[in-house]
Design an enzyme around this catalytic site. Sequence first.
Site, PDB file in Angstrom:
ATOM      1  N   ASP A  92     -48.521 -30.099  -3.918  1.00 51.16           N
ATOM      2  CA  ASP A  92     -49.039 -29.572  -5.180  1.00 51.16           C
ATOM      3  C   ASP A  92     -47.976 -28.942  -6.071  1.00 51.16           C
ATOM      4  O   ASP A  92     -48.274 -28.494  -7.176  1.00 51.16           O
ATOM      5  CB  ASP A  92     -50.174 -28.574  -4.927  1.00 51.16           C
ATOM      6  CG  ASP A  92     -49.732 -27.363  -4.108  1.00 51.16           C
ATOM      7  OD1 ASP A  92     -48.526 -27.229  -3.832  1.00 51.16           O
ATOM      8  OD2 ASP A  92     -50.596 -26.549  -3.754  1.00 51.16           O
ATOM      9  N   CYS A 139     -70.616 -24.566  -1.395  1.00 50.23           N
ATOM     10  CA  CYS A 139     -70.784 -26.007  -1.607  1.00 50.23           C
ATOM     11  C   CYS A 139     -71.543 -26.665  -0.457  1.00 50.23           C
ATOM     12  O   CYS A 139     -71.161 -26.524   0.707  1.00 50.23           O
ATOM     13  CB  CYS A 139     -69.414 -26.663  -1.757  1.00 50.23           C
ATOM     14  SG  CYS A 139     -69.490 -28.462  -1.994  1.00 50.23           S
TER      15      CYS A 139
END
Length: 376
Positions: free
Chosen positions: A131, A245
């Site tokens: 990243d 989630c």
Amino acid sequence: MSATSASRATVLAQIQRAAHDLGFARVGICNSSPFVRGEHALRQWLSAGHHATMDYMAEHDRGRLETVMPTAASLICVALAYPGPETASDTVAAYARGADYHQVLRERLNRLSASLTKIIGHPVHSRACVDSAPLLEREAAMRAGIAFVGKSTMAIVPDLGSHILLGELVTDVLLPTTPSARARCGRCTACLDACPTRAFPEAFVLDARRCVSYLTIEHKGPIPRDLRAAIGTRIFGCDICQQACPYNGGSRSQPGEPAFAPRRELTNTTLADILHMGSKPYRRLVARSPLARVSRNQMARNAAIALGNGGDPKSVPALANAAVGHKSPLVRSHATWALGRFTSPQAQAALEDALCDNDLSVREEARVALTTTEEC
């Protein structure tokens, strides 16, 4: 170059097998065309100021693989699973409790590159990316079909959830591609509703200025007073939107990578230890870990907030010592704020002492805390 030494299907199967042998939970391949949708979304995000102090997000053309490697022809995208949070009150985000994922992913991607050379049958030019590379990796993961981007902006693998780390191998070989993924959140807004600081102005948009992860990791100055209570006891990152989630609620098709299991150094360290930790112990604590991204004073600042929010009266002595004795005004000011969460005589005495601090921010925190206490 193109994969001409074997059928495209065989090449794809061999790449996927090599990636799985390295422990990657998912692997997909996409072409090198620009990420137009992602570029547009990034420009809007930057224009709205949602990047806060992360100005580096505007420094590169992240929607084009040529930025990462001029000869890019294909992108191999992988996902590595990590163990999810153990409890809702974990102080450190699950991905950061073990080894530094940058090192783990990069080493395995380099090994995948070596395997790719053998599969193709000639030297291959490639670059391993995690990243830290200027690449829209979630867009790439979606195009390669290994994950979709949820309303929380997290990459989600349907039978793994969002507890995954993404990596990419940019290569100059034209490889067979895999079908793209589609968004699958439907009408669910569980992640948006769960955010304690209301960091989502709308679905698929994160305002970093209000995000607990940004505030505890990237933000180097004082944390806004109105957001401190909502941070709770978190000192590095946040898993709340992921815990909410539904894709993280069931059993996973693959367990988390053992390298990311919690390190003993972290589990044996208390918030009070971190608040008063010296340079050498801190370096040992964060060595070869994602925690190294945060300075000692930043982490002590976060620990002070966590101790204040924890509400344990036993925290007052450590906070009082930090409020009057820590070398960093940043830490002293946040320890002073935390003392304002307590009404004990020791807390009040320390606040009175903080009124005489040589730093304005500390004196202001003490004044506000004492005023609030008097009103109560």
